[in-house]
Design a protein around this motif. Sequence first.
Motif, PDB file in Angstrom:
ATOM      1  N   LEU A 134       0.849  -1.191   0.000  1.00 13.32           N
ATOM      2  CA  LEU A 134       0.000   0.000   0.000  1.00 13.32           C
ATOM      3  C   LEU A 134       0.881   1.236   0.000  1.00 13.32           C
ATOM      4  CD1 LEU A 134      -2.780  -0.919   2.598  1.00 13.32           C
ATOM      5  CD2 LEU A 134      -2.758  -1.306   0.119  1.00 13.32           C
ATOM      6  N   ILE A 135       0.582   2.159  -0.898  1.00 10.81           N
ATOM      7  CA  ILE A 135       1.324   3.404  -1.066  1.00 10.81           C
ATOM      8  C   ILE A 135       0.399   4.567  -0.742  1.00 10.81           C
ATOM      9  CG2 ILE A 135       2.634   4.839  -2.703  1.00 10.81           C
ATOM     10  CD1 ILE A 135       3.931   2.130  -2.123  1.00 10.81           C
ATOM     11  N   GLY A 136       0.904   5.572  -0.045  1.00 15.77           N
ATOM     12  CA  GLY A 136       0.100   6.732   0.310  1.00 15.77           C
ATOM     13  C   GLY A 136      -0.495   7.427  -0.902  1.00 15.77           C
ATOM     14  N   CYS A 137      -1.621   8.094  -0.697  1.00 17.91           N
ATOM     15  CA  CYS A 137      -2.349   8.774  -1.782  1.00 17.91           C
ATOM     16  C   CYS A 137      -2.672  10.204  -1.374  1.00 17.91           C
ATOM     17  CB  CYS A 137      -3.635   8.013  -2.093  1.00 17.91           C
ATOM     18  SG  CYS A 137      -4.722   8.867  -3.266  1.00 17.91           S
ATOM     19  N   SER A 138      -2.534  11.123  -2.316  1.00 16.03           N
ATOM     20  CA  SER A 138      -2.791  12.538  -2.021  1.00 16.03           C
ATOM     21  C   SER A 138      -4.261  12.835  -1.784  1.00 16.03           C
ATOM     22  CB  SER A 138      -2.256  13.425  -3.155  1.00 16.03           C
ATOM     23  OG  SER A 138      -2.849  13.083  -4.395  1.00 16.03           O
ATOM     24  N   PHE A 139      -5.176  11.920  -2.130  1.00 16.25           N
ATOM     25  CA  PHE A 139      -6.575  12.127  -1.765  1.00 16.25           C
ATOM     26  C   PHE A 139      -6.718  12.279  -0.248  1.00 16.25           C
ATOM     27  CE2 PHE A 139      -8.594   9.682  -5.601  1.00 16.25           C
ATOM     28  CZ  PHE A 139      -8.179  10.695  -6.448  1.00 16.25           C
ATOM     29  N   SER A 140      -5.767  11.717   0.490  1.00 16.32           N
ATOM     30  CA  SER A 140      -5.872  11.695   1.951  1.00 16.32           C
ATOM     31  C   SER A 140      -5.842  13.084   2.570  1.00 16.32           C
ATOM     32  CB  SER A 140      -4.742  10.840   2.538  1.00 16.32           C
ATOM     33  OG  SER A 140      -4.751   9.533   2.006  1.00 16.32           O
ATOM     34  N   PHE A 141      -5.094  14.026   1.970  1.00 16.64           N
ATOM     35  CA  PHE A 141      -5.024  15.359   2.584  1.00 16.64           C
ATOM     36  C   PHE A 141      -6.068  16.323   2.018  1.00 16.64           C
ATOM     37  CE2 PHE A 141      -1.211  15.673  -0.414  1.00 16.64           C
ATOM     38  CZ  PHE A 141      -1.867  16.372  -1.406  1.00 16.64           C
ATOM     39  N   GLU A 142      -6.908  15.844   1.117  1.00 13.96           N
ATOM     40  CA  GLU A 142      -7.869  16.759   0.499  1.00 13.96           C
ATOM     41  C   GLU A 142      -8.942  17.230   1.471  1.00 13.96           C
ATOM     42  OE1 GLU A 142      -7.491  15.694  -4.220  1.00 13.96           O
ATOM     43  OE2 GLU A 142      -9.065  14.671  -3.077  1.00 13.96           O
ATOM     44  N   ALA A 143      -9.232  16.439   2.509  1.00 13.26           N
ATOM     45  CA  ALA A 143     -10.194  16.909   3.513  1.00 13.26           C
ATOM     46  C   ALA A 143      -9.666  18.153   4.207  1.00 13.26           C
ATOM     47  CB  ALA A 143     -10.477  15.806   4.529  1.00 13.26           C
ATOM     48  N   ALA A 144      -8.341  18.186   4.477  1.00  9.18           N
ATOM     49  CA  ALA A 144      -7.740  19.357   5.110  1.00  9.18           C
ATOM     50  C   ALA A 144      -7.828  20.574   4.186  1.00  9.18           C
ATOM     51  CB  ALA A 144      -6.291  19.068   5.490  1.00  9.18           C
ATOM     52  N   LEU A 145      -7.634  20.363   2.895  1.00  8.48           N
ATOM     53  CA  LEU A 145      -7.773  21.462   1.943  1.00  8.48           C
ATOM     54  C   LEU A 145      -9.218  21.959   1.905  1.00  8.48           C
ATOM     55  CD1 LEU A 145      -5.564  20.083  -0.983  1.00  8.48           C
ATOM     56  CD2 LEU A 145      -5.044  22.057   0.465  1.00  8.48           C
ATOM     57  N   ASP A 191      -2.099  33.197  -5.451  1.00 11.56           N
ATOM     58  CA  ASP A 191      -2.001  33.723  -4.088  1.00 11.56           C
ATOM     59  C   ASP A 191      -2.231  32.652  -3.026  1.00 11.56           C
ATOM     60  OD1 ASP A 191      -1.496  36.226  -5.130  1.00 11.56           O
ATOM     61  OD2 ASP A 191      -3.526  36.988  -4.804  1.00 11.56           O
ATOM     62  N   ASP A 192      -2.798  31.507  -3.422  1.00  8.03           N
ATOM     63  CA  ASP A 192      -3.081  30.441  -2.458  1.00  8.03           C
ATOM     64  C   ASP A 192      -2.004  29.364  -2.403  1.00  8.03           C
ATOM     65  OD1 ASP A 192      -5.515  31.458  -1.543  1.00  8.03           O
ATOM     66  OD2 ASP A 192      -6.638  30.537  -3.189  1.00  8.03           O
ATOM     67  N   VAL A 193      -0.989  29.468  -3.251  1.00  4.74           N
ATOM     68  CA  VAL A 193       0.018  28.408  -3.336  1.00  4.74           C
ATOM     69  C   VAL A 193       0.690  28.149  -1.993  1.00  4.74           C
ATOM     70  CG1 VAL A 193       2.270  27.780  -4.320  1.00  4.74           C
ATOM     71  CG2 VAL A 193       0.453  28.663  -5.806  1.00  4.74           C
ATOM     72  N   GLU A 194       1.100  29.198  -1.298  1.00  5.79           N
ATOM     73  CA  GLU A 194       1.809  28.999  -0.030  1.00  5.79           C
ATOM     74  C   GLU A 194       0.907  28.379   1.027  1.00  5.79           C
ATOM     75  OE1 GLU A 194       5.064  29.215   0.366  1.00  5.79           O
ATOM     76  OE2 GLU A 194       5.011  29.605  -1.789  1.00  5.79           O
ATOM     77  N   ARG A 195      -0.380  28.735   1.029  1.00  8.16           N
ATOM     78  CA  ARG A 195      -1.318  28.094   1.961  1.00  8.16           C
ATOM     79  C   ARG A 195      -1.466  26.614   1.647  1.00  8.16           C
ATOM     80  NH1 ARG A 195      -6.913  30.352   1.655  1.00  8.16           N
ATOM     81  NH2 ARG A 195      -7.246  29.061   3.501  1.00  8.16           N
ATOM     82  N   VAL A 196      -1.578  26.283   0.378  1.00  6.17           N
ATOM     83  CA  VAL A 196      -1.707  24.884  -0.026  1.00  6.17           C
ATOM     84  C   VAL A 196      -0.452  24.108   0.372  1.00  6.17           C
ATOM     85  CG1 VAL A 196      -1.902  23.322  -1.995  1.00  6.17           C
ATOM     86  CG2 VAL A 196      -3.323  25.377  -1.888  1.00  6.17           C
ATOM     87  N   ARG A 197       0.701  24.694   0.156  1.00  6.12           N
ATOM     88  CA  ARG A 197       1.946  24.027   0.538  1.00  6.12           C
ATOM     89  C   ARG A 197       1.986  23.779   2.046  1.00  6.12           C
ATOM     90  NH1 ARG A 197       7.083  27.111  -1.109  1.00  6.12           N
ATOM     91  NH2 ARG A 197       7.998  25.162  -0.318  1.00  6.12           N
ATOM     92  N   ASP A 255      -3.566  34.153 -13.234  1.00  9.32           N
ATOM     93  CA  ASP A 255      -3.418  34.088 -11.782  1.00  9.32           C
ATOM     94  C   ASP A 255      -3.689  32.694 -11.246  1.00  9.32           C
ATOM     95  OD1 ASP A 255      -2.813  36.770 -11.664  1.00  9.32           O
ATOM     96  OD2 ASP A 255      -4.893  37.382 -11.379  1.00  9.32           O
ATOM     97  N   VAL A 256      -4.205  31.801 -12.100  1.00  2.00           N
ATOM     98  CA  VAL A 256      -4.464  30.412 -11.725  1.00  2.00           C
ATOM     99  C   VAL A 256      -3.298  29.566 -12.210  1.00  2.00           C
ATOM    100  CG1 VAL A 256      -5.989  28.434 -12.037  1.00  2.00           C
ATOM    101  CG2 VAL A 256      -6.946  30.726 -11.807  1.00  2.00           C
ATOM    102  N   VAL A 257      -2.713  28.768 -11.305  1.00  2.00           N
ATOM    103  CA  VAL A 257      -1.529  27.995 -11.667  1.00  2.00           C
ATOM    104  C   VAL A 257      -1.727  26.525 -11.270  1.00  2.00           C
ATOM    105  CG1 VAL A 257       0.016  29.972 -11.431  1.00  2.00           C
ATOM    106  CG2 VAL A 257      -0.380  28.478  -9.463  1.00  2.00           C
TER     107      VAL A 257
END
Length: 301
Positions: A134-145, A191-197, A255-257
Motif C-alpha cells: 500500500l502506497i500513500g495517496c494525495s486524496f488523503s489530505f484533500e479533507a484538510a484542503l 495567491d493560495d500556493v503557499e497556503r496549499v503548501r 493568476d491560476v496555476v
Amino acid sequence: MTLTKSTFATGQEVRQAARASTHTGPTAGLAPGYIQANLIVLPSKYAADFRSLCQRNPVPCPLLAESTKPGLWNAMKSCIPNITSTTLIHPGNDLDLRRDIPRYLVYRDGKIDESARHPDLRATWRDDDHVAFLIGCSFSFEAALCDAGLAPGHIVGGRNVPMYRTTLPLNPAGVFTGGTYVVSMRLYQEDDVERVRAITSPYAFTHGEPIAWGWESVVTLGIADIMKPEWGDRPLGLDGKELGPQDGGAGASRDVVPLFWGCGVTPQEAVVRARLQGTVMAHAPGHMLVLDCLDEVLKVG
C-alpha cells in the motif's frame, strides 16, 4: 460549483460498497479524513526490490503497509514508524484486497491487460506468491484542503484528478530501472500556493507538499500536454470551465496555476518500464483502498 457531501462516513463503508459493486467510481472526496491508499501487488521475487524502490523514492512512493506474508489478501503489516497495523485496519473490520477497491488493473509481463475490466482480483491473485503493498495517496489530505476553503476542483466537479507521466527520473532499485515520476495536478489561485503548501506539507506519508507549481513546471516536468492527462479527467478551471491551450491561456486566468504532487501511480509506471514478468495487479488510477486510519494520525511535524 458546490462541494457534494460524501455518502460514506468511514473507510470501512467505502470498502464494503466496493466489494458489493455499489460504488465503482473514483474515491476522491469519499469518507473525508480517512487515509486512502494505492495498491500494487507483485510476484514475491520482486518484493525486496520494490521495498528498496520505495525507500529510495519516498515522495512518489511513500510505503504504508505490505502483506504479512506472500499470498495473503486479508492481512497487512504497517510500514510506518509508531503506527500499528490495527490502526490502519481496525480489528473486526475485515479486509479483502482482491475486492475492496472500486476498480483494478492487471499487468501481464509488463503490459496492461486491456482484454477485460477487472472489478475484482479473485481470478488472478495467487495465494502462494503475490505480495501486496500500500502506497500513500494525495486524496488523503484533500479533507484538510476542503476544511481550509481550498477544495480541489475535481472534488467540487465530481471528477477524477488529472495525472501525468513526467520525465523526472526515479532513483533505481534492483530490477526497477528507467522509471519516472507520475504526478497529480490541482489548480489554485497563485495567491493560495503557499497556503496549499503549508497545509499539505505535514502529510509526508501521503506525498506531502507539491513538488512543483506554476505554468513553467509543465515544461520542466516534461508533461506533454496539460490538457491530455495520461490518467484521470481533463482539468477544469476554478470556474468549472475547461481550460484553453497548454499554457493556460483561453478560459484560464494567468493568476491560476497548476500544482503537482507525487502520485502513487508511479509504481505502475515502474512495473511497465521494468517489463516485469508474471502477473502484477494494481488499483485503477483514482480508485483507492480507503483505510480505517484518520489522516491526522499520519501528520508529521
